[in-house]
Design an enzyme around this catalytic site. Structure first.
Site, PDB file in Angstrom:
ATOM      1  CB  CYS A 197     -23.315 117.247   5.543  1.00  0.00           C
ATOM      2  SG  CYS A 197     -22.891 115.548   5.993  1.00  0.00           S
ATOM      3  CB  CYS A 202     -29.418 114.540  11.007  1.00  0.00           C
ATOM      4  SG  CYS A 202     -29.295 113.911   9.308  1.00  0.00           S
ATOM      5  CG  HIS A 241     -31.181 113.568   5.645  1.00  0.00           C
ATOM      6  ND1 HIS A 241     -29.809 113.731   5.623  1.00  0.00           N
ATOM      7  CD2 HIS A 241     -31.499 113.007   4.450  1.00  0.00           C
ATOM      8  CE1 HIS A 241     -29.330 113.279   4.482  1.00  0.00           C
ATOM      9  NE2 HIS A 241     -30.328 112.843   3.748  1.00  0.00           N
TER      10      HIS A 241
END
Length: 265
Positions: free
Chosen positions: A73, A191, A193
């Site tokens: 992250c 990111c 994600h």
């Protein structure tokens, strides 16, 4: 210490990193922890979030007994890496946007940075650009909506391409519109994600692009800090900080078991 690799994220984005780790080390045991009770991290106050990250990671280390912690992250890495390294007795590997490998591959020297608002604006992102891509044009695009689409995808919902197109419109405008700069040819998925949505990103892109993320660099770093990775029976355990039964099927696609609730002090 010989134990599994522990991958930590605020949500499911770290699964893209876990996927890269499995490709590099198919026999290594792995655990996954997401702090879904506090998702999204980008809306939290820094001091409270730093304390929270350390608490969740300590609880996950106690439960998993890993040989290394991978903080998959960008926000958590920016805020808490040094605190985690002081607190934990195992190596801690962080995540940064893949500016350096993008600069190495870009032929036109025009790179797009697709990330969250927090990552796009943080000073450490500018330091990466100054250090590794000072000769490149960097177009920054904040696309927080893609985090929502990735979380929904892991919960079994097909990504909404209209919402994705709206979030990506500023990037596509640079890709297609004539400017005084060279043509953009490389996009950093800043990111964790976002790589989960790569098939849709490639489909929606108005021109072929190089898509670069941090997964391979993280996998290489894990090999540098851990002499031997465990292949024991603990592989596939998953912990969340709030009930997440809706993620069970998505986690299974990445080799993880049904999530258990983590006891965070």
């Amino acid at each position: 210490m010989k134990g599994p690799v522990l991958v930590f994220d605020s949500g499911v984005g770290g699964l893209s990193v876990a996927q890269s780790l499995r490709q590099h080390y198919p026999d290594a045991a792995m655990c996954y922890t997401c702090d879904n009770a506090w998702l999204p991290y980008g809306l939290r106050e820094d001091a409270a979030l730093t304390e929270r990250i350390v608490s969740v990671c300590q609880a996950a280390v106690d439960a998993c007994q890993p040989s290394v912690l991978v903080v998959a992250c960008n926000t958590a890495s920016t805020l808490a890496l040094e605190h985690l390294r002081q607190q934990l007795a195992i190596p801690v590997v962080g995540t940064v946007p893949a500016i350096k490998p993008a600069a190495a591959i870009s032929q036109t020297r025009h790179i797009g940075l697709l990330a969250t608002r927090a990552t796009v604006a943080r000073p450490y992102t500018q330091r990466l650009i100054d250090s590794f891509a000072s000769d490149c044009v960097i177009t920054r695009v904040a696309a927080d909506a893609l985090v929502v689409e990735a979380e929904a995808y892991l919960a079994g919902i097909t990504p909404n391409t209209e919402r994705m197109q709206a979030a990506l419109a500023p990037l596509w405008q640079v890709v297609t519109a004539p400017t005084e700069h060279p043509k953009l040819d490389t996009v950093v998925l800043g990111c964790t994600h976002f790589p989960l949505l790569k098939p849709w990103l490639e489909q929606l892109a108005p021109a072929p692009l190089y898509w670069i993320d941090s997964g391979d660099a993280i996998a290489r770093r894990v090999a540098q800090v851990v002499a031997e990775l465990s292949s024991d029976h603990h592989d596939g355990r998953c912990y969340t900080t709030a009930p997440a039964a809706n993620l069970t099927a998505g986690l299974a696609r990445y080799g993880f078991k049904a999530p258990q609730l983590l006891n965070v002090r």
